[in-house]
Design a protein around this motif. Structure first.
Motif, PDB file in Angstrom:
ATOM      1  N   ASP A 194       0.843  -1.206   0.000  1.00  0.00           N
ATOM      2  CA  ASP A 194       0.000   0.000   0.000  1.00  0.00           C
ATOM      3  C   ASP A 194       0.877   1.253   0.000  1.00  0.00           C
ATOM      4  O   ASP A 194       0.586   2.233  -0.690  1.00  0.00           O
ATOM      5  CB  ASP A 194      -0.916   0.026   1.238  1.00  0.00           C
ATOM      6  N   ALA A 195       1.956   1.222   0.788  1.00  0.00           N
ATOM      7  CA  ALA A 195       2.865   2.370   0.850  1.00  0.00           C
ATOM      8  C   ALA A 195       3.453   2.640  -0.538  1.00  0.00           C
ATOM      9  O   ALA A 195       3.423   3.776  -1.032  1.00  0.00           O
ATOM     10  CB  ALA A 195       3.973   2.121   1.873  1.00  0.00           C
ATOM     11  N   LEU A 196       3.951   1.587  -1.184  1.00  0.00           N
ATOM     12  CA  LEU A 196       4.530   1.753  -2.524  1.00  0.00           C
ATOM     13  C   LEU A 196       3.505   2.317  -3.498  1.00  0.00           C
ATOM     14  O   LEU A 196       3.825   3.149  -4.351  1.00  0.00           O
ATOM     15  CB  LEU A 196       5.061   0.413  -3.049  1.00  0.00           C
ATOM     16  N   SER A 197       2.249   1.886  -3.361  1.00  0.00           N
ATOM     17  CA  SER A 197       1.206   2.297  -4.310  1.00  0.00           C
ATOM     18  C   SER A 197       0.910   3.796  -4.213  1.00  0.00           C
ATOM     19  O   SER A 197       0.354   4.374  -5.139  1.00  0.00           O
ATOM     20  CB  SER A 197      -0.080   1.494  -4.083  1.00  0.00           C
ATOM     21  N   VAL A 198       1.250   4.430  -3.090  1.00  0.00           N
ATOM     22  CA  VAL A 198       1.027   5.878  -2.966  1.00  0.00           C
ATOM     23  C   VAL A 198       2.358   6.639  -2.975  1.00  0.00           C
ATOM     24  O   VAL A 198       2.418   7.805  -2.577  1.00  0.00           O
ATOM     25  CB  VAL A 198       0.203   6.251  -1.713  1.00  0.00           C
ATOM     26  N   GLY A 199       3.426   5.985  -3.420  1.00  0.00           N
ATOM     27  CA  GLY A 199       4.710   6.678  -3.549  1.00  0.00           C
ATOM     28  C   GLY A 199       5.424   6.894  -2.230  1.00  0.00           C
ATOM     29  O   GLY A 199       6.295   7.759  -2.121  1.00  0.00           O
ATOM     30  N   ALA A 200       5.069   6.102  -1.214  1.00  0.00           N
ATOM     31  CA  ALA A 200       5.681   6.259   0.109  1.00  0.00           C
ATOM     32  C   ALA A 200       6.855   5.299   0.285  1.00  0.00           C
ATOM     33  O   ALA A 200       6.891   4.227  -0.322  1.00  0.00           O
ATOM     34  CB  ALA A 200       4.643   6.002   1.196  1.00  0.00           C
ATOM     35  N   ASN A 201       7.822   5.709   1.110  1.00  0.00           N
ATOM     36  CA  ASN A 201       8.916   4.804   1.486  1.00  0.00           C
ATOM     37  C   ASN A 201       9.018   4.681   3.010  1.00  0.00           C
ATOM     38  O   ASN A 201      10.064   4.333   3.552  1.00  0.00           O
ATOM     39  CB  ASN A 201      10.243   5.267   0.880  1.00  0.00           C
ATOM     40  N   THR A 202       7.913   5.002   3.678  1.00  0.00           N
ATOM     41  CA  THR A 202       7.759   4.741   5.102  1.00  0.00           C
ATOM     42  C   THR A 202       6.263   4.724   5.373  1.00  0.00           C
ATOM     43  O   THR A 202       5.474   5.141   4.512  1.00  0.00           O
ATOM     44  CB  THR A 202       8.462   5.802   5.976  1.00  0.00           C
ATOM     45  N   LEU A 238      10.574  -6.657   1.214  1.00  0.00           N
ATOM     46  CA  LEU A 238      10.042  -5.606   0.332  1.00  0.00           C
ATOM     47  C   LEU A 238      10.669  -4.248   0.692  1.00  0.00           C
ATOM     48  O   LEU A 238      11.063  -3.479  -0.190  1.00  0.00           O
ATOM     49  CB  LEU A 238       8.518  -5.536   0.490  1.00  0.00           C
ATOM     50  N   MET A 239      10.773  -3.969   1.988  1.00  0.00           N
ATOM     51  CA  MET A 239      11.307  -2.671   2.420  1.00  0.00           C
ATOM     52  C   MET A 239      12.785  -2.538   2.073  1.00  0.00           C
ATOM     53  O   MET A 239      13.245  -1.457   1.700  1.00  0.00           O
ATOM     54  CB  MET A 239      11.079  -2.486   3.928  1.00  0.00           C
ATOM     55  N   ALA A 240      13.527  -3.656   2.173  1.00  0.00           N
ATOM     56  CA  ALA A 240      14.954  -3.612   1.825  1.00  0.00           C
ATOM     57  C   ALA A 240      15.104  -3.367   0.321  1.00  0.00           C
ATOM     58  O   ALA A 240      15.898  -2.523  -0.110  1.00  0.00           O
ATOM     59  CB  ALA A 240      15.635  -4.917   2.231  1.00  0.00           C
ATOM     60  N   LYS A 241      14.297  -4.079  -0.460  1.00  0.00           N
ATOM     61  CA  LYS A 241      14.362  -3.974  -1.920  1.00  0.00           C
ATOM     62  C   LYS A 241      14.051  -2.549  -2.382  1.00  0.00           C
ATOM     63  O   LYS A 241      14.650  -2.047  -3.329  1.00  0.00           O
ATOM     64  CB  LYS A 241      13.375  -4.977  -2.532  1.00  0.00           C
ATOM     65  N   HIS A 242      13.109  -1.901  -1.711  1.00  0.00           N
ATOM     66  CA  HIS A 242      12.672  -0.565  -2.137  1.00  0.00           C
ATOM     67  C   HIS A 242      13.241   0.548  -1.268  1.00  0.00           C
ATOM     68  O   HIS A 242      12.755   1.680  -1.313  1.00  0.00           O
ATOM     69  CB  HIS A 242      11.146  -0.505  -2.175  1.00  0.00           C
ATOM     70  N   GLN A 243      14.259   0.221  -0.490  1.00  0.00           N
ATOM     71  CA  GLN A 243      14.977   1.218   0.319  1.00  0.00           C
ATOM     72  C   GLN A 243      14.055   2.081   1.170  1.00  0.00           C
ATOM     73  O   GLN A 243      14.107   3.306   1.133  1.00  0.00           O
ATOM     74  CB  GLN A 243      15.838   2.103  -0.584  1.00  0.00           C
ATOM     75  N   PHE A 244      13.208   1.411   1.917  1.00  0.00           N
ATOM     76  CA  PHE A 244      12.335   2.123   2.850  1.00  0.00           C
ATOM     77  C   PHE A 244      13.160   2.758   3.963  1.00  0.00           C
ATOM     78  O   PHE A 244      14.204   2.238   4.362  1.00  0.00           O
ATOM     79  CB  PHE A 244      11.326   1.152   3.482  1.00  0.00           C
ATOM     80  N   ALA A 245      12.663   3.861   4.466  1.00  0.00           N
ATOM     81  CA  ALA A 245      13.181   4.434   5.708  1.00  0.00           C
ATOM     82  C   ALA A 245      12.572   3.654   6.872  1.00  0.00           C
ATOM     83  O   ALA A 245      11.805   2.712   6.671  1.00  0.00           O
ATOM     84  CB  ALA A 245      12.801   5.909   5.780  1.00  0.00           C
ATOM     85  N   LYS A 246      12.901   4.057   8.083  1.00  0.00           N
ATOM     86  CA  LYS A 246      12.287   3.441   9.269  1.00  0.00           C
ATOM     87  C   LYS A 246      10.767   3.598   9.201  1.00  0.00           C
ATOM     88  O   LYS A 246      10.257   4.607   8.690  1.00  0.00           O
ATOM     89  CB  LYS A 246      12.786   4.147  10.531  1.00  0.00           C
ATOM     90  N   ILE A 247      10.056   2.603   9.706  1.00  0.00           N
ATOM     91  CA  ILE A 247       8.597   2.687   9.799  1.00  0.00           C
ATOM     92  C   ILE A 247       8.201   2.882  11.269  1.00  0.00           C
ATOM     93  O   ILE A 247       9.027   2.687  12.167  1.00  0.00           O
ATOM     94  CB  ILE A 247       7.917   1.438   9.198  1.00  0.00           C
ATOM     95  N   ILE A 248       6.953   3.283  11.481  1.00  0.00           N
ATOM     96  CA  ILE A 248       6.513   3.613  12.839  1.00  0.00           C
ATOM     97  C   ILE A 248       5.357   2.712  13.253  1.00  0.00           C
ATOM     98  O   ILE A 248       4.316   2.670  12.582  1.00  0.00           O
ATOM     99  CB  ILE A 248       6.063   5.088  12.933  1.00  0.00           C
ATOM    100  N   ALA A 249       5.541   2.012  14.346  1.00  0.00           N
ATOM    101  CA  ALA A 249       4.461   1.237  14.964  1.00  0.00           C
ATOM    102  C   ALA A 249       3.889   2.094  16.086  1.00  0.00           C
ATOM    103  O   ALA A 249       4.609   2.502  16.990  1.00  0.00           O
ATOM    104  CB  ALA A 249       5.014  -0.068  15.518  1.00  0.00           C
ATOM    105  N   HIS A 250       2.604   2.417  15.987  1.00  0.00           N
ATOM    106  CA  HIS A 250       1.980   3.315  16.969  1.00  0.00           C
ATOM    107  C   HIS A 250       1.224   2.479  18.004  1.00  0.00           C
ATOM    108  O   HIS A 250       0.402   1.639  17.650  1.00  0.00           O
ATOM    109  CB  HIS A 250       1.029   4.275  16.248  1.00  0.00           C
ATOM    110  N   ALA A 251       1.502   2.737  19.266  1.00  0.00           N
ATOM    111  CA  ALA A 251       0.776   2.055  20.346  1.00  0.00           C
ATOM    112  C   ALA A 251      -0.683   2.493  20.327  1.00  0.00           C
ATOM    113  O   ALA A 251      -1.001   3.592  19.884  1.00  0.00           O
ATOM    114  CB  ALA A 251       1.404   2.418  21.689  1.00  0.00           C
TER     115      ALA A 251
END
Ligand code: FE
Ligand code: FE
Ligand code: ZN
Length: 277
Positions: free
Chosen positions: A20-28, A55-68
């Motif tokens: 979903d992130a990739l589909s909207v041009g996001a890398n986090t 997937l994140m390694a392949k597309h060079q994602f930045a850190k992602i955030i898990a929200h409590a």
């Protein structure tokens, strides 16, 4: 590299969020670790976590955030509620060991009439208990707008918690632009001064992520009403200065604006035109 993303639903699983992130041009992106109002998490699917990691390694994602879940209150008056918060955070941390690029973000809590000092003491007890465990995921305290009896409305309150936790290296901060603006930090007219103040009080090395939101309510309103980018009292010019600021531009920026995922995609596309290469 512009690290930009948005909050996503975790309903379809971990890999689906990466897609979903990739589909909207996001890398986090950001997601709730479980129902935002608390409760049980979905059963952990390690293969799904690994697929997301690949997937994140392949597309060079930045850190992602898990929200409590936002109903957890580490400063609750009731001991059972504080224990529920601690147990939930510990369970989230255990699960996040399967997604090593995640940051864990939590609202410090509300003192519910006990006073900020007592609130900070109770929060410190839970946070240090978690940090004493063997988890590797950084724990980020979110800057809050100061609605009700929220702790974290000032950099000083957050720094007191960090200090009381022995300046633990895994403890950091997520700055929410809507919240700090509503709390009375003038990021529109005095961004440099606000960042200098953050650096002097907390230290910019503790800042791991930005929640990028406009605000429905005016400066110093102590309200927590997110608005779409450019549609609120912060405005697109100030947001453009924030994403390009030399002290911030390397961080992951995550939208929590009141938009669906395609709408977030439109905002991300707009922000990309504003980010200076
Ligand atoms: Fe939050
Ligand atoms: Fe936020
Ligand atoms: Zn908020």
């Amino acid at each position: 590299m512009f690290n930009i993303g948005c909050h996503l639903s975790s309903a379809k699983g971990m890999l689906a969020m990466g897609e979903d992130a990739l589909s909207v041009g996001a890398n986090t992106f950001q997601f709730f670790t479980r129902n935002p109002r608390g409760g049980k998490a979905k059963e952990l699917d390690i293969a799904d976590c690994n697929a997301l990691n690949d997937l994140m390694a392949k597309h060079q994602f930045a850190k992602i955030i898990a929200h409590a879940p936002y109903t957890l209150n580490m400063a609750a008056k009731d001991e059972g509620l504080r224990k529920f918060a601690a147990d939930t955070i510990a369970d989230d941390m255990k699960r996040l060991s399967y997604t090593p690029s995640a940051l864990y973000n939590i609202h410090p809590g509300s003192h519910v009439g006990q006073g900020p000092e007592k609130g900070i003491e109770l929060i410190t007890a839970v946070v240090s208990q978690i940090l004493d465990m063997d988890f590797q995921t950084p724990l980020l305290l979110e800057t809050m707008s100061g609605k009700g009896s929220e702790i974290g409305r000032s950099f000083e309150e957050i720094q007191t918690i960090i200090n009381n936790c022995g300046n633990h290296p895994r403890l950091g901060v997520c700055l929410d632009t809507c919240h700090v603006w509503s709390a009375g930090y003038d990021i529109v007219n005095k961004l440099d001064d606000v960042l200098d103040e953050f650096d002097a009080v907390i230290g910019l090395d503790r800042l791991h992520a930005i929640h990028l939101n406009d605000s429905m309510t005016p400066f110093a309103s102590n309200k927590d009403r997110h608005e779409n980018i450019g549609k609120g009292s912060i405005g697109l010019d100030a947001i453009t200065r924030i994403i390009n600021h030399p002290k911030l531009r390397h961080l992951p920026f995550c939208l929590e604006t009141p938009n669906d995922t395609p709408g977030h995609g439109v905002e991300i596309a707009l922000l990309k035109t504003k980010y200076l290469a």
